[in-house]
Design a protein around this motif. Structure first.
Motif, mmCIF file in Angstrom:
data_model
loop_
_atom_site.group_PDB
_atom_site.id
_atom_site.type_symbol
_atom_site.label_atom_id
_atom_site.label_comp_id
_atom_site.label_asym_id
_atom_site.label_seq_id
_atom_site.Cartn_x
_atom_site.Cartn_y
_atom_site.Cartn_z
ATOM 1 N N ARG A 1 28.002 -10.319 -5.222
ATOM 2 C CA ARG A 1 28.479 -9.025 -5.713
ATOM 3 C C ARG A 1 27.407 -8.275 -6.515
ATOM 4 O O ARG A 1 27.640 -7.146 -6.935
ATOM 5 C CB ARG A 1 29.717 -9.213 -6.584
ATOM 6 N N ASN A 2 26.282 -8.931 -6.766
ATOM 7 C CA ASN A 2 25.235 -8.377 -7.621
ATOM 8 C C ASN A 2 25.800 -8.005 -9.003
ATOM 9 O O ASN A 2 25.492 -6.964 -9.582
ATOM 10 C CB ASN A 2 24.546 -7.170 -6.984
ATOM 11 N N HIS A 3 26.665 -8.881 -9.488
ATOM 12 C CA HIS A 3 27.270 -8.730 -10.817
ATOM 13 C C HIS A 3 27.418 -10.135 -11.383
ATOM 14 O O HIS A 3 28.375 -10.837 -11.077
ATOM 15 C CB HIS A 3 28.615 -8.019 -10.717
ATOM 16 N N HIS A 4 26.442 -10.542 -12.172
ATOM 17 C CA HIS A 4 26.284 -11.953 -12.538
ATOM 18 C C HIS A 4 27.009 -12.320 -13.825
ATOM 19 O O HIS A 4 26.800 -11.670 -14.848
ATOM 20 C CB HIS A 4 24.787 -12.270 -12.658
ATOM 21 N N PRO A 5 27.830 -13.362 -13.773
ATOM 22 C CA PRO A 5 28.561 -13.801 -14.964
ATOM 23 C C PRO A 5 27.695 -14.688 -15.849
ATOM 24 O O PRO A 5 26.666 -15.215 -15.421
ATOM 25 C CB PRO A 5 29.710 -14.617 -14.370
ATOM 26 N N ASP A 6 28.148 -14.851 -17.075
ATOM 27 C CA ASP A 6 27.596 -15.885 -17.947
ATOM 28 C C ASP A 6 28.435 -17.129 -17.676
ATOM 29 O O ASP A 6 29.667 -17.056 -17.619
ATOM 30 C CB ASP A 6 27.706 -15.479 -19.411
ATOM 31 N N VAL A 7 27.770 -18.260 -17.479
ATOM 32 C CA VAL A 7 28.459 -19.496 -17.119
ATOM 33 C C VAL A 7 28.007 -20.612 -18.050
ATOM 34 O O VAL A 7 26.813 -20.797 -18.262
ATOM 35 C CB VAL A 7 28.151 -19.893 -15.650
ATOM 36 N N ARG A 8 28.989 -21.334 -18.567
ATOM 37 C CA ARG A 8 28.723 -22.549 -19.359
ATOM 38 C C ARG A 8 29.586 -23.651 -18.766
ATOM 39 O O ARG A 8 30.742 -23.416 -18.422
ATOM 40 C CB ARG A 8 29.144 -22.347 -20.812
#
Length: 92
Positions: A51-58
């Motif tokens: 989506r070219n919309h990157h989440p923050d992931v932990r």
């Protein structure tokens, strides 16, 4: 986005919560073990790339936390809610 619109959109998203500063939405996924948490992190990363919309992931043993915000806008936009909804669909 206006507070009212954020609240309305968030009510439509199962499991997602507004961050304390009101600039992101986040969801914690819980699993038994580490491998499923890694798979969830990879799924969120894949979706972000697509989506070219990157989440923050932990993630760690038994959990994966995913947060969406639009850094360029300094807060939440339509893209965050659409991405969160799509992630929900993928894990349903």
């Amino acid at each position: 986005m206006e507070e009212r619109e954020i609240a309305a959109r968030l009510a439509e998203l199962d499991g997602w919560q507004l961050s304390p500063d009101g600039k992101a939405i986040a969801r914690r996924f819980e699993f038994k073990g580490f491998a499923k948490a890694v798979e969830m992190a990879n799924l969120a990363a894949w979706l972000g790339n697509k989506r070219n919309h990157h989440p923050d992931v932990r993630f760690g043993w038994g959990y994966c936390e995913v947060a969406f915000t639009t850094h360029d806008a300094g807060g939440l936009t339509e893209a965050d809610f659409v991405s969160a909804a799509r992630l929900n669909e993928l894990v349903a």
